[in-house]
Scaffold this active site. Structure first.
Site, mmCIF file in Angstrom:
data_model
loop_
_atom_site.group_PDB
_atom_site.id
_atom_site.type_symbol
_atom_site.label_atom_id
_atom_site.label_comp_id
_atom_site.label_asym_id
_atom_site.label_seq_id
_atom_site.Cartn_x
_atom_site.Cartn_y
_atom_site.Cartn_z
ATOM 1 C CE1 TYR A 100 40.221 -41.791 13.756
ATOM 2 C CE2 TYR A 100 41.499 -39.771 13.449
ATOM 3 C CZ TYR A 100 41.340 -41.139 13.257
ATOM 4 O OH TYR A 100 42.298 -41.846 12.580
ATOM 5 C CG ASN A 136 46.117 -37.079 10.982
ATOM 6 O OD1 ASN A 136 44.990 -36.774 11.308
ATOM 7 N ND2 ASN A 136 46.348 -37.915 9.997
#
Length: 525
Positions: free
Chosen positions: A51, A193
């Site tokens: 990912y 993130n």
């Protein structure tokens, strides 16, 4: 200097970098660990679906990205999410945010190149503040929008505040001979993130909230002096039978602050003897805002101790997704970017600070209302009653600001709006929680400012300077140096700003002799 990476980073060390001007230094062994982690990911990610490296993001993770587009993917992510709105964060919040992000990377689980940690260190040490906007983060998948603006500056495309002026990041980097970040594998996703925006703001909030607690203890001790309250509500014997650490710490601090006071009264000297009156002019017990201070500020003390533990834990955590573990030779996907820990603690701190401001406002009201105190002129008016106004106008500022705090104290932790095509179906709103807490803290400094102005006027009305405890007298002297006694009416907004700035810059502290030896403790650590 503060060394990052060799051990757990403490709140005190963050304070030294933010407010003491100390530089951050990266531990060499920790930098090597970051490099080892990067090199593992570089090899491991080849021909695997991971990912954010060769997939789209969020609900578009089902789309494979061709190898030739993977670097551009990271730049697309940074640019597209640099979409914040509102005001730019204050420089101290931005610097704290960068420290929190760097601390996360230095754990060595983010798969980032060492250029990133070195550039972040340099930006912190050179006081280069990316323009990061207050609106945009929902606090799950991290503080995506706020951290995207950090990433935008890191790649040399965003704007930064440097020496009080806004410039393109590329210009400042060139001036200081800093090289913008080149994305290697996943630096775009790694930067945006995580929970570092809410964590950075939370760190500052804890620092400032501790200061407010100390000021509230100080001013609460001082008001008990000027109204000549009885001392037994602060006694060790009364408080020790209530088994709460915060209450006992607050009572102990206030006893230390009142050491040497000639105004605070000992109940047995006045009431524990045969009296003939049927109705007493003197109050047998003070109003709650004077008598119950340890019971009101005690829970706030305990809340801040717990909040510090949680926030510092987050500061020293890895909040990326995925987590790159070169020791286990694996990449783990999950939700470490979710900000519920910070969101909940910030809501608790926000509520605690609002209650602190409410206590201050009630103490202020007591001083200004002659029908309650039976000791001072209305509105602490040292001039001609009816002609002059004293503190009447400034009281409105305190009252309205406390009301704003009360409305802002609705918790963000339980406010979630699904977004991102319902991929983010429950979110923390942690950055909002932290920013609202910052606003409540700033408001509370204003409320305490009006309180201290009134207390100083009360001391001058009584002419009791030589009867104050040494601790109280120092506060009186220091603030009187910037706020002289007044009788005639004049605008007070400049005084409010000066005193607020003083309270935010300084922290009342007990000298060693003033602290009890038998039951010694320190302020919130």
């Amino acid at each position: 200097m503060v060394v990052l990476g060799s051990k757990v980073l403490s709140l005190e060390e963050v304070h030294r970098v933010l407010f003491g001007g100390e530089e951050l230094v990266l531990d060499e062994a920790a930098v090597k660990n970051v490099n080892d982690n990067f090199e593992f990911l570089e090899k491991f990610s080849s021909k695997k679906l991971i990912y954010g490296i060769n997939t789209g993001f969020g609900p578009m993770a089902q789309y494979r990205i061709p190898e030739q587009d993977t670097f551009q993917l990271q730049y697309n992510l940074i640019r597209s999410h640099s979409s914040g709105a509102g005001k730019c964060l204050a420089p101290v919040l931005t610097k704290s945010l960068m420290i929190a992000r760097l601390s996360s990377f230095m754990q060595g689980y983010s798969g980032v190149h060492t250029d990133l940690v070195h550039l972040l260190r340099d930006m912190i040490n050179h006081n280069i503040y990316p323009c990061i906007y207050e609106h945009g983060g929902v606090g799950a998948s991290g503080d995506l929008v706020q951290l995207a603006h950090l990433a935008h500056a890191l790649i040399g495309e965003g704007n930064v505040l440097y020496e009080d002026e806004i410039h393109p990041a590329a210009v400042i980097f060139a001036r200081l001979n800093l090289k913008p970040l080149d994305v290697r594998i996943r630096e775009g996703l790694a930067v945006i993130n995580g929970t570092s925006a809410m964590t950075g703001i939370a760190l500052v909030n804890i620092i400032e909230a501790r200061k407010l607690l100390l000021w509230s203890c100080s001013l609460s001790a001082m008001i008990n002096e000027v109204v000549e309250a009885f001392d037994d509500h602060l006694s060790y014997e009364l408080n020790v039978v209530k088994k709460h650490n915060g209450q006992n710490k607050v009572a102990e601090m206030m006893r230390g602050m009142l050491k040497g006071s000639k105004m605070i009264r000992h109940r047995p000297d006045h009431l524990y003897k045969e009296l003939e009156e049927e109705i007493f002019k003197d109050k047998v017990q003070e109003y709650y805002s004077l008598r119950c201070v340890p019971q009101i500020l005690g829970p706030i003390y305990d809340t801040l101790v717990h909040a510090e533990n949680i926030v510092v834990g987050e500061l020293n955590s890895v909040s990326d997704n995925p987590v790159v573990d070169h020791r286990q030779k694996n990449v783990f996907h999950g939700g470490n970017f979710h900000g519920d820990y910070i969101s909940l603690e910030m809501d608790k701190v926000k509520i605690a600070m609002t209650k602190l401001s409410m206590l201050s406002e009630r103490q202020l009201n007591y001083l200004l209302n002659d029908k309650l105190n039976h000791k001072f002129p209305p509105f602490m008016n040292l001039g001609k009653l009816g002609f002059n106004f004293g503190m009447q106008g400034v009281q409105f500022t305190a009252t309205s600001t406390v009301a704003e705090n009360q409305t802002l104290s609705f918790p963000m932790y339980i406010h979630s709006i699904p977004n991102n095509n319902d991929n983010q179906d429950i979110v923390s709103m942690g950055c909002n929680a932290a920013q609202m807490t910052y606003k409540v803290i700033e408001n509370t400094f204003e409320v305490l400012t009006v309180q201290v102005m009134t207390l100083l006027q009360a001391v001058d009305y009584l002419g009791c300077q030589d009867r104050l405890a040494g601790f109280s007298y120092k506060i009186y002297q220091d603030i009187r140096a910037i706020f002289p006694k007044f009788i005639e009416d004049a605008p007070r907004y400049n005084d409010v700003q000066k005193i607020k700035a003083y309270l935010m810059r300084h922290e009342p502290s007990l000298t060693e002799p003033a602290v009890e030896k038998k039951h010694k403790s320190s302020p919130v650590q």
